[in-house]
Design an enzyme around this catalytic site. Structure first.
Site, short mmCIF file in Angstrom:
data_model
loop_
_atom_site.label_atom_id
_atom_site.label_comp_id
_atom_site.label_asym_id
_atom_site.label_seq_id
_atom_site.Cartn_x
_atom_site.Cartn_y
_atom_site.Cartn_z
N THR A 96 0.85 -1.19 0.00
CA THR A 96 0.00 0.00 0.00
C THR A 96 0.88 1.24 0.00
OG1 THR A 96 -0.01 -0.01 2.40
CG2 THR A 96 -1.83 -1.13 1.32
N GLU B 165 -5.74 -3.47 -1.73
CA GLU B 165 -6.28 -4.70 -1.13
C GLU B 165 -7.38 -5.34 -1.96
OE1 GLU B 165 -5.69 -1.82 0.27
OE2 GLU B 165 -4.94 -1.98 2.32
N LYS C 261 -15.59 15.96 11.75
CA LYS C 261 -16.75 15.82 12.63
C LYS C 261 -17.05 17.16 13.26
CE LYS C 261 -18.75 11.86 14.57
NZ LYS C 261 -18.70 10.63 15.28
N TRP D 287 -21.02 14.45 10.60
CA TRP D 287 -19.93 14.39 9.64
C TRP D 287 -20.13 15.39 8.52
CZ3 TRP D 287 -19.57 8.35 8.92
CH2 TRP D 287 -18.98 7.81 10.07
P1 AMP Z 1 -4.56 2.66 -2.87
O1 AMP Z 1 -4.58 1.41 -2.10
O2 AMP Z 1 -3.30 3.44 -2.70
O3 AMP Z 1 -4.85 2.41 -4.31
O4 AMP Z 1 -5.69 3.63 -2.31
C1 AMP Z 1 -7.01 3.19 -2.15
C2 AMP Z 1 -7.89 4.30 -1.65
O5 AMP Z 1 -8.04 5.33 -2.64
C3 AMP Z 1 -9.30 3.87 -1.36
O6 AMP Z 1 -9.42 3.23 -0.12
C4 AMP Z 1 -10.05 5.19 -1.44
O7 AMP Z 1 -9.93 5.92 -0.24
C5 AMP Z 1 -9.32 5.93 -2.54
N1 AMP Z 1 -10.06 5.78 -3.79
C6 AMP Z 1 -9.86 4.91 -4.78
N2 AMP Z 1 -10.72 5.10 -5.79
C7 AMP Z 1 -11.52 6.13 -5.43
C8 AMP Z 1 -12.63 6.80 -6.04
N3 AMP Z 1 -13.09 6.48 -7.24
N4 AMP Z 1 -13.21 7.79 -5.35
C9 AMP Z 1 -12.76 8.15 -4.12
N5 AMP Z 1 -11.73 7.57 -3.51
C10 AMP Z 1 -11.11 6.56 -4.15
#
Ligand code: AMP
Length: 545
Positions: A185, A330, A440, A445
């Site tokens: 990640t 994930e 918050k 929220w």
């Molecule tokens: P990563 O594991 O670095 O690819 O990041 C994943 C995170 O990116 C997710 O848990 C979301 O918080 C954010 N994310 C991915 N796609 C979107 C989307 N279409 N809209 C808003 N947030 C997103």
């Protein structure tokens, strides 16, 4: 049991062999960092992968070993995407834009013995080399960048190894449940966490990506993945393209504005994918310069929310459809996608746009849910807001060699995403925040994402980011960081933005006038997302006072 369907293994080599057999002539175009273009096809790719597998064997790679790559989107990286898993080893794509501390942690944690790297990152890896004692071989891939400040020592040259390798085909039998890939990640807090993909999960994910109501990659497409191959398998596009025989255009490391526009024009790209920042800058560039983008039917956006105004602008200005998806490391990553369903063509254009800007419905093979603080199941009524949980054929069951696993799943076995959302009665999910970004105020929220999307609707705003700051009366109050696209007096801008926000937010939810900050640029993570952690730190350091 007699008469039962065959147990055919779903593996990465099956994807490669089909591409070579059915679509040997289909092209793979790669742009080097000096702008030169190289061309190969799936038939040639297959031959080079066979030789690369023999190189890996000769270097001592055994099934289950992790082999690291530090590279941009290129044909050679694609060769590694196939050769490593075809040997039964694990393709470990390292995000070389993370901090060097994180790269050190990741390579050591994964116990990589071999690291393939683009010449453009050789200087950085050479500096890190003393801290990577387990890496026995560094293999440099020429990407025609400027000579690096240093090379790791000793190092091997990719093309020299390939030229002298045997072309004997030797594909081992592979269990579809064996690991095929590893990605960490992007880790904005704490150490990065590793997610192991299996052959089966990658295969099913690729099929999911190709479904007509999903991204819908087909043989007739020319696909330009702007999303990097060093992070979550470029959203699975390299495998999905090979599976369908789509032409691939791999853009190297120049990803903003002109280089992308010119590739779309010259290669007649039909489908491209990346994070919102890339598309905002491309939109600006296309408005100012003349390109033929008539081949491009779809821009796929994910990684962060795409403002509805930008979806609308692409359609109105260039006739290009923007398709939003959601996912995470994930979840392999593609998990939900937002296309209008049949009955929705009756909705007004603005209501259609609202649906398309949502994160969408889960792909077949996955299930989503939203849960309250006590893990209770919340209703899909567009009102209840809770944490998104997910389970399915390409969702992780935990992290690779990691203590933090204990908290990854709900007691009933769903993966806890850390994203906060509501879901409508049709199953369309709408993310309102990351759990850690939630503001918050007076016990309620405020969605920072909704606020950002409204602010960027202002024609003079390029980007916006909203974070919370502690507030004596309201618990937390929103603070807006705004990047202007045109020079404007700040006082007037604040008034106009407040009017815009007032269409959706109650007056007590709005940022105070002193909580607007006009900045040159917003901090971004290594994969181009807004880095709210940096802005919160700036606020803590006293910026707002
Ligand atoms: P990563 O594991 O670095 O690819 O990041 C994943 C995170 O990116 C997710 O848990 C979301 O918080 C954010 N994310 C991915 N796609 C979107 C989307 N279409 N809209 C808003 N947030 C997103």
């Amino acid at each position: 049991m007699n008469g039962l369907i065959m147990d055919y293994p779903l593996t990465v080599p099956a994807i490669l062999k089909r591409a070579a057999q059915i679509y040997p002539e289909k092209e793979i175009v790669s742009r080097l960092s000096d702008g030169r273009i190289t061309r190969a096809n799936y038939g040639e790719l297959y031959e080079r992968v066979v030789r690369l597998m023999n190189v890996l064997r000769d270097l001592g790679v055994r099934p289950g070993d992790r082999v690291a790559t530090c590279a941009w989107n290129s044909q050679r990286h694609l060769e590694l995407y196939f050769a490593i898993p075809c040997l039964g080893a694990v393709l470990h794509t390292v995000n070389h834009r993370l901090s060097t501390d994180q790269i050190e942690y990741i390579v050591n944690h994964a116990e990589d013995h071999i690291l393939f790297l683009d010449k453009s990152v050789a200087g950085m890896i050479a500096e890190l080399q003393p801290k990577l004692p387990q890496v026995q071989h560094f293999v440099v891939m020429e990407d025609y960048s400027e000579p690096p400040s240093a090379y790791p020592t000793p190092y091997l040259d990719y093309e020299t190894l390939l030229a002298s390798a045997s072309n004997a085909e030797n594909f081992p039998d592979i269990d579809e449940r064996a690991a095929s890939g590893l990605c960490y990640t992007s880790g904005t807090t704490g150490d990065p966490k590793g997610v192991l993909y299996s052959h089966r999960s990658m295969y099913l994910h690729s099929m999911g990506v190709c479904l007509a109501d999903s991204i819908g990659v087909s043989e007739r497409d020319t696909v330009l993945p702007v999303v990097p191959m060093f992070h979550v398998n470029a959203w699975g596009l390299p495998y999905a393209c090979a599976m369908t025989g789509a032409k691939q255009v791999l853009p190297g490391r120049n990803l903003l504005g002109a280089p992308i526009a010119s590739l779309i024009e010259s290669e007649r790209v039909t489908l491209t994918a990346g994070v919102p920042t890339v598309w905002k800058l491309l939109h600006q560039h296309l408005k100012q310069h003349s390109y033929d983008t008539s081949s491009l039917h779809t821009i796929v956006v994910g990684g962060s929310a795409m403002p509805a105004s930008m979806i609308d602008a692409y359609e109105k200005d260039f006739g290009i459809k923007v398709l939003c998806l959601w996912g995470m490391t994930e979840t392999s990553p593609v998990a939900t996608i937002s296309r209008l369903r049949a009955g929705m063509s009756d909705l007004s254009p603005s209501d259609q746009l609202k649906v398309r800007a949502k994160q969408g419905i889960p792909l077949p093979g996955l299930e989503i849910g939203i849960r309250g603080d006590g893990n209770e199941v919340l209703d899909w009524d567009s009102e209840q807001v809770g944490e998104v949980v997910i389970r399915g054929a390409w969702i992780t069951s935990g992290y690779y060699k990691d203590e933090r696993n204990l908290n990854a799943l709900t007691p009933d076995g769903w993966f806890k995403t850390g994203d906060i959302a509501k879901v409508d009665r049709f199953g369309y999910m709408e993310i309102t925040d990351r759990k850690k970004d939630v503001i918050k105020s007076r016990g309620e929220w405020i969605s920072s994402v909704d606020m950002e999307n409204l602010i960027v609707q202002h024609t003079d705003v390029l980007e916006a980011c909203v974070v919370g700051r502690p507030d004596a009366n309201r618990d937390e109050a929103p603070v807006a960081f705004v990047v202007l696209s045109n020079e404007r007096p700040h006082e007037a801008m604040i008034e106009e933005i407040i009017v815009l926000l007032g269409t959706h937010f109650a007056s007590w939810q709005l940022p105070r006038r002193g909580d607007f900050h006009f900045v040159e640029a917003l901090p971004k993570t290594s994969v181009g997302k807004l880095d709210k952690k940096v802005l919160r730190a700036r606020l803590e350091a006293g910026l707002s006072e």
